[in-house]
Motif scaffolding. Structure first.
Motif, PDB file in Angstrom:
ATOM      1  N   VAL A 143       0.837  -1.210   0.000  1.00  0.00           N
ATOM      2  CA  VAL A 143       0.000   0.000   0.000  1.00  0.00           C
ATOM      3  C   VAL A 143       0.867   1.252   0.000  1.00  0.00           C
ATOM      4  CG1 VAL A 143      -1.716   1.313   1.324  1.00  0.00           C
ATOM      5  CG2 VAL A 143      -1.961  -1.167   1.084  1.00  0.00           C
ATOM      6  N   GLY A 156       2.555   1.911  -3.430  1.00  0.00           N
ATOM      7  CA  GLY A 156       1.597   2.414  -4.412  1.00  0.00           C
ATOM      8  C   GLY A 156       1.847   1.945  -5.831  1.00  0.00           C
ATOM      9  N   SER A 157       2.819   1.082  -6.001  1.00  0.00           N
ATOM     10  CA  SER A 157       3.157   0.637  -7.371  1.00  0.00           C
ATOM     11  C   SER A 157       2.198  -0.433  -7.880  1.00  0.00           C
ATOM     12  CB  SER A 157       4.589   0.097  -7.400  1.00  0.00           C
ATOM     13  OG  SER A 157       4.745  -0.896  -6.408  1.00  0.00           O
ATOM     14  N   ALA A 158       1.577  -1.176  -6.939  1.00  0.00           N
ATOM     15  CA  ALA A 158       0.605  -2.203  -7.334  1.00  0.00           C
ATOM     16  C   ALA A 158      -0.685  -1.969  -6.560  1.00  0.00           C
ATOM     17  CB  ALA A 158       1.158  -3.586  -7.021  1.00  0.00           C
ATOM     18  N   GLN A 159      -1.801  -1.983  -7.258  1.00  0.00           N
ATOM     19  CA  GLN A 159      -3.097  -1.707  -6.628  1.00  0.00           C
ATOM     20  C   GLN A 159      -3.687  -2.998  -6.044  1.00  0.00           C
ATOM     21  OE1 GLN A 159      -4.426   1.331  -6.247  1.00  0.00           O
ATOM     22  NE2 GLN A 159      -6.096   0.446  -5.077  1.00  0.00           N
ATOM     23  N   ASP A 209      -6.302  -5.760  -4.870  1.00  0.00           N
ATOM     24  CA  ASP A 209      -7.648  -6.102  -5.339  1.00  0.00           C
ATOM     25  C   ASP A 209      -8.346  -6.952  -4.276  1.00  0.00           C
ATOM     26  OD1 ASP A 209      -6.446  -8.562  -5.504  1.00  0.00           O
ATOM     27  OD2 ASP A 209      -6.502  -8.700  -7.698  1.00  0.00           O
ATOM     28  N   THR A 229      -6.303  -9.681  -2.730  1.00  0.00           N
ATOM     29  CA  THR A 229      -5.317  -9.191  -1.751  1.00  0.00           C
ATOM     30  C   THR A 229      -5.959  -9.097  -0.366  1.00  0.00           C
ATOM     31  OG1 THR A 229      -4.590  -7.736  -3.543  1.00  0.00           O
ATOM     32  CG2 THR A 229      -3.504  -7.467  -1.401  1.00  0.00           C
ATOM     33  N   CYS A 264     -11.696   1.774  -1.332  1.00  0.00           N
ATOM     34  CA  CYS A 264     -11.353   1.342  -2.690  1.00  0.00           C
ATOM     35  C   CYS A 264     -12.507   0.632  -3.402  1.00  0.00           C
ATOM     36  CB  CYS A 264     -10.154   0.405  -2.669  1.00  0.00           C
ATOM     37  SG  CYS A 264      -8.672   1.165  -1.995  1.00  0.00           S
TER      38      CYS A 264
END
Length: 565
Positions: free
Chosen positions: A8, A11-14, A16, A19, A46
């Motif tokens: 988190v 911030g490079s991978a969102q 879902d 997760t 989100c």
């Protein structure tokens, strides 16, 4: 959880829904409800919190962390909860002791046509260590669980273990053993957890023949002898009266854990061998194992039953000052019992005022009342009784103890008053019963029992045996018998106590020199204790008696407790 936080922050991978439904069980596993709430809030922000997998994971998280209300709200918001969601909430209610709600939800599940699986059953009856003290399900819940179990077309190892463990933990020991026997008949191989739970049931029953049978199965199945199975074996032999065999297995263990040591120390206490218990405790410390709260309970129990007052004081002080444990209800009860048995009633009473309020419960006052009974202190007994009548008004045992004390001091009007009070509350005394195993078959006797097929022979033999006992110096102790009957009738009443009938039956049906083992559900009375000493002398038999609080080993007219019990 750490990986999720890094993800988190980077911030490079969102994240879902996968997760979130992966990290929430991790938070649940370590009971980190704060982390769970943060993940929940993140999911709401989100737009991921409505995913059914995430909702189910949240239900499980909140339920496992004790917030069952929040778990239920999330469950009720689901349009069509699936079986996994039901299992999560059923499990949550079970682990929080909310068994009624757990079973209610299970019934809803069945009514809706959802098919329970082994996971449902495991959720309904959480599997714990056989040495735990959690009582998470009640008789009616076990009946519901059994119906679900029987309805399963394919029973997994999980479901067998859940049922056997559930029965064992709830005192339904005969059902636990019967289910294990059924498992054997169906050629379903047990695993170490099955064996541990079944041995726990055998230990509670005191059924040595069944315990030995399970021990043989361990060898036959070539099961992994892990520390839990071996400790369960030790516990079984201890509670079935074979302290020597228990120690033999303990000494052969390669990797003893603290529970193994605790069970063996406690075992010596149960058999009245306080000095051996203390020696083993010292060996444990020498082995660089840190004692637990349960270790100190075992040590205090052993000191109490062995009359080792100063050693018990030392252990109690060490527990608080050196190891930093806060005494619990059971530790405080043991200390009162220790002082009370030794006749230091005033000291025991004063000590109660020094305990934390949370530790002063029925156990503490019950220990004081029992000591007052032994040392005939009616005034202090009355005070302890009043506390107990307030705390546990439905417990008949306290009324019986106080009434017997008044009777023994010839204070008959006071005894009558106590009996009348119990009668007005419609309280019924727990009937005494004694179990004896001959071969592999258990036989249970009640006081004055005439139901056994060999009843006439037992009573005839008991008459002859009583004559020999009187010649050897036995005199019936009728102190606690009803005060308003003739002395001759009192003598008859104590003569037909359940343990005397069981011993007579055992002597009739075994070879000379054979050891007699019996199990009594209540504390052995003074007359039966004296009688058993004499019987062991005139018959030249070793008689082992397990009563509600300890073991007594009678040999040649002497009891291992030293008349201190």
């Amino acid at each position: 959880m750490e990986a999720f936080v890094r993800m988190v922050r980077a911030g490079s991978a969102q994240p879902d829904s996968t997760t979130l439904s992966s990290v929430l069980p991790a938070a649940a596993e370590v009971a980190d409800v704060t982390m769970g709430r943060c993940v929940h809030a993140f999911g709401e922000k989100c737009g991921l919190a409505q995913d059914e997998h995430v909702v189910t994971a949240l239900i499980s998280l909140y339920a496992k962390c004790g917030d069952t209300e929040c778990a239920r709200r999330l469950f009720d918001r689901m349009v069509v909860p699936d079986l996994v969601a039901y299992n999560a909430l059923i499990s949550g209610y079970s682990v929080n002791g909310m068994v009624g709600l757990s079973v209610e939800l299970f019934k809803d599940l069945v009514t809706l046509g959802l098919r329970p699986t082994s996971s449902t059953l495991v959720a309904l009856i959480p599997v714990h260590s056989p040495f735990g003290h959690e009582q998470l399900t009640r008789l009616n819940d076990m009946d519901s669980a059994r119906k679900a179990f029987d309805a399963m077309p394919e029973k997994t190892m999980e479901s067998w273990n859940a049922m056997i463990s559930g029965y064992a933990q709830n005192g339904l020991t005969e059902k636990a053993v019967a289910l294990f026997q059924k498992m054997q008949a169906l050629n379903v191989p047990p695993n170490p957890l099955t064996i541990s739970s079944t041995l726990s049931a055998c230990a509670q029953l005191g059924a040595l023949s069944l315990g030995k049978w399970v021990h043989k199965i361990i060898s036959k199945e070539n099961l992994e002898l892990n520390v839990y199975v071996i400790t369960a074996l030790i516990d079984m032999y201890v509670k079935c009266g074979s302290i020597v065999e228990a120690r033999r297995i303990f000494d052969r263990m390669d990797n003893k854990n603290v529970v193994s040591w605790n069970v063996m120390i406690s075992g010596y206490g149960l058999h009245g061998q306080g000095a051996e218990a203390l020696k083993l405790y010292k060996d444990m410390l020498d082995a660089n194992l840190l004692p637990t709260s349960s270790t100190f309970l075992s040590v205090l129990y052993a000191c109490s039953h062995g009359g080792l007052v100063e050693e018990g004081r030392t252990a109690f002080r060490s527990m608080t000052s050196h190891y930093g444990f806060t005494p619990g209800i059971e530790h405080c009860t043991c200390m009162v019992d220790l002082l009370g048995r030794a006749g230091r009633l005033k000291e025991a009473y004063e000590l109660i005022s020094e305990f934390p309020k949370s530790a002063i419960g029925p156990g503490v006052w019950g220990a004081l009342l029992a000591a007052c009974m032994v040392h005939k202190d009616a005034d202090l007994a009355k005070l302890a009784s009043q506390k107990l009548f307030e705390l546990e008004p439905e417990n008949t045992g306290y009324y019986v103890l106080l009434s017997n004390l008044y009777t023994s001091k010839k204070q008959y009007s006071e005894a009558a008053g106590v009996r009348q009070e119990a009668k007005s509350k419609k309280l019924v005394k727990t009937p005494g019963c004694t179990l004896i195993e001959i071969g592999d078959k258990p036989h249970v006797f009640m006081a004055g029992d005439r139901a056994h097929p060999q009843s006439d022979a037992i009573y005839s033999y008991l008459e002859k045996l009583t004559t020999k006992m009187i010649e050897a110096g036995y005199r019936p102790d009728t102190e606690a018998a009803l005060y308003d009957v003739e002395e001759e009738e009192k003598e008859h009443m104590v003569k037909v106590h359940s343990e005397k009938l069981a011993i007579a039956f055992g002597l009739l049906n075994t070879e000379p020199g054979t050891e007699i083992r019996i199990i009594k559900n209540l504390r052995v009375c003074l007359d039966c204790h004296n009688a058993t000493k004499i019987i062991s002398k005139v018959t030249q038999r070793l008689i082992v008696v397990r009563d509600a609080s300890r073991f007594h080993h009678f040999r040649d007219g002497v009891c291992s407790c030293g008349d201190y019990w």
